[in-house]
Each structure stands twice: as structure tokens, then as C-alpha cells.
Scaffold this motif. Structure first.
Motif, short mmCIF file in Angstrom:
data_model
loop_
_atom_site.label_atom_id
_atom_site.label_comp_id
_atom_site.label_asym_id
_atom_site.label_seq_id
_atom_site.Cartn_x
_atom_site.Cartn_y
_atom_site.Cartn_z
N ARG A 50 0.04 -10.90 4.52
CA ARG A 50 0.26 -9.45 4.55
C ARG A 50 -0.71 -8.70 5.45
O ARG A 50 -0.35 -7.74 6.10
CB ARG A 50 0.14 -8.86 3.14
CG ARG A 50 1.34 -9.04 2.31
CD ARG A 50 1.18 -8.25 1.04
NE ARG A 50 2.14 -8.67 0.06
CZ ARG A 50 2.07 -8.37 -1.21
NH1 ARG A 50 1.06 -7.64 -1.65
NH2 ARG A 50 2.98 -8.79 -2.04
N ASP A 51 -1.98 -9.10 5.43
CA ASP A 51 -3.00 -8.37 6.17
C ASP A 51 -4.01 -9.32 6.80
O ASP A 51 -5.17 -9.40 6.38
CB ASP A 51 -3.70 -7.38 5.23
CG ASP A 51 -4.64 -6.44 5.96
OD1 ASP A 51 -4.56 -6.36 7.20
OD2 ASP A 51 -5.46 -5.78 5.28
N PRO A 52 -3.61 -10.06 7.83
CA PRO A 52 -4.55 -11.00 8.44
C PRO A 52 -5.70 -10.31 9.17
O PRO A 52 -6.76 -10.91 9.35
CB PRO A 52 -3.68 -11.80 9.41
CG PRO A 52 -2.49 -10.95 9.66
CD PRO A 52 -2.29 -10.13 8.42
N ALA A 53 -5.54 -9.04 9.57
CA ALA A 53 -6.60 -8.33 10.28
C ALA A 53 -7.84 -8.15 9.41
O ALA A 53 -8.97 -8.19 9.90
CB ALA A 53 -6.09 -6.98 10.77
N THR A 54 -7.64 -7.96 8.11
CA THR A 54 -8.77 -7.81 7.19
C THR A 54 -9.63 -9.07 7.20
O THR A 54 -10.85 -9.00 7.20
CB THR A 54 -8.26 -7.54 5.75
OG1 THR A 54 -7.55 -6.31 5.76
CG2 THR A 54 -9.39 -7.48 4.75
N ASP A 97 -5.61 -11.01 -3.39
CA ASP A 97 -5.21 -10.22 -2.24
C ASP A 97 -6.31 -10.22 -1.17
O ASP A 97 -7.49 -10.42 -1.49
CB ASP A 97 -4.96 -8.78 -2.71
CG ASP A 97 -4.24 -7.94 -1.69
OD1 ASP A 97 -4.15 -8.35 -0.52
OD2 ASP A 97 -3.76 -6.86 -2.06
N THR A 98 -5.94 -9.97 0.10
CA THR A 98 -6.94 -9.94 1.17
C THR A 98 -7.96 -8.83 0.95
O THR A 98 -9.13 -8.98 1.33
CB THR A 98 -6.28 -9.74 2.55
OG1 THR A 98 -5.46 -8.59 2.51
CG2 THR A 98 -5.45 -10.94 2.93
N ARG A 99 -7.55 -7.76 0.34
CA ARG A 99 -8.49 -6.66 0.05
C ARG A 99 -9.58 -7.14 -0.90
O ARG A 99 -10.77 -6.86 -0.72
CB ARG A 99 -7.73 -5.48 -0.55
CG ARG A 99 -8.58 -4.26 -0.83
CD ARG A 99 -7.73 -3.13 -1.38
NE ARG A 99 -7.06 -3.52 -2.60
CZ ARG A 99 -7.47 -3.14 -3.82
NH1 ARG A 99 -8.50 -2.35 -3.95
NH2 ARG A 99 -6.83 -3.53 -4.89
#
Length: 159
Positions: A83-87, A136-138
Motif C-alpha cells: 500500500r505504501d512502499p514510499a514510507t 501496517d507500514t505506518r
């Protein structure tokens, strides 16, 4: 009580709208491959290809262990990471996938997971977090950001 009303007449469908009636359950399409889903924009490697020494002082390994690639927790974890590889990229994270307990990879030898396990390491190879459920990545980013090493990187003007 009144006369019975006749049933309505048949309805004609155009030729392209005709299909065979569905019988039973339609065959399910194969589940999406979690590795191909997550690989878009995410630093991903197989545990057999990368050793802990390869990443020491260069990247923060996040290791996703499972007994099989069909594990529901493994699939959920890979979807969360995709979902959020940039994080993760902003924190120099390298995702390592190990779904073969019989392989005896260096990661399994050192970390000794049981079933599904998510392990977050710092750049020196020390365990930051170990989770038995998908994260989650967060949440992974927050765990990394709490470390003194990451705080020093940010203070020096790093990402």
C-alpha cells in the motif's frame, strides 16, 4: 374474490445478453500472488538470496516469515506493505520474505520464528520489533522512527 390474473408473457432478451444460467458456485479465480503485488515499488528479496551481513549498516531489514506463501497473515502483510512502499523506502527498509521453513535460511537460524512472524531490525541487526500479526507500514515506520539511530539520521538532515 375476483378473477385470477394471467402470468406475464416471456421476456425476449437480445442475443448478446443471453447467457447460460449460473449453476452452483462459479470457479474462483486464483488468488493474487502476494510477492508480485508487493514487488511494485518495494525493495523485496527472498531470504535465500540475502544474508544479514549483506544488509548490515546499509539497510533496515523487515523480515516476513510464514510456513507457506498461502498463509492468510502472510498475504495480508504483503498487501499492507504494498500500500505504501514510499514510507519504507524513506527509512532504508529492505523487505525479506521467508516462506519455507525447511530452507534453514540464515534469517530463520538467527530469529527462530514460529508460523507467521514480522521482525523489524535496525541497521546494526538488532531487533526493533517482533510481531505475530500483520502490521501496517505506518506502524513499522513509527517503530523505526523511535530508535536512536533513526533520530540521529533525521537530526543530521537525512530523510
Amino acid at each position: 374474490m375476483g378473477a385470477a390474473t394471467p402470468p406475464p408473457g416471456p421476456v425476449a432478451l437480445p442475443e448478446e445478453g443471453r447467457r447460460a444460467p449460473a449453476r452452483g458456485i462459479a470457479p474462483a479465480s486464483p488468488p493474487p500472488d502476494p510477492l508480485s503485488q508487493a514487488s511494485a515499488g518495494l525493495a523485496l528479496a527472498d531470504a535465500a538470496e540475502v544474508t544479514p551481513d549483506d544488509l548490515r549498516f546499509r539497510a533496515r531489514p523487515v523480515i516476513v516469515f510464514a510456513d507457506t506463501p498461502e498463509d492468510a497473515s502472510f498475504s495480508a502483510q504483503m498487501a499492507l506493505l504494498a500500500r505504501d512502499p514510499a514510507t519504507l523506502a524513506a527509512r532504508d527498509v529492505q523487505v525479506i520474505v521467508d516462506t519455507d521453513p525447511a530452507s534453514g535460511s540464515a534469517w530463520r537460524t538467527i530469529l527462530r520464528p514460529r508460523g507467521f512472524s514480522l521482525v523489524v531490525l535496525d541497521k546494526q541487526g538488532m531487533v526493533i520489533e517482533r510481531r505475530p500479526t500483520p502490521w501496517d507500514t505506518r506502524e513499522i515506520g513509527r517503530a523505526i522512527d523511535k530508535t536512536p539511530e533513526r533520530r540521529a539520521e533525521v537530526a543530521r538532515g537525512g530523510r
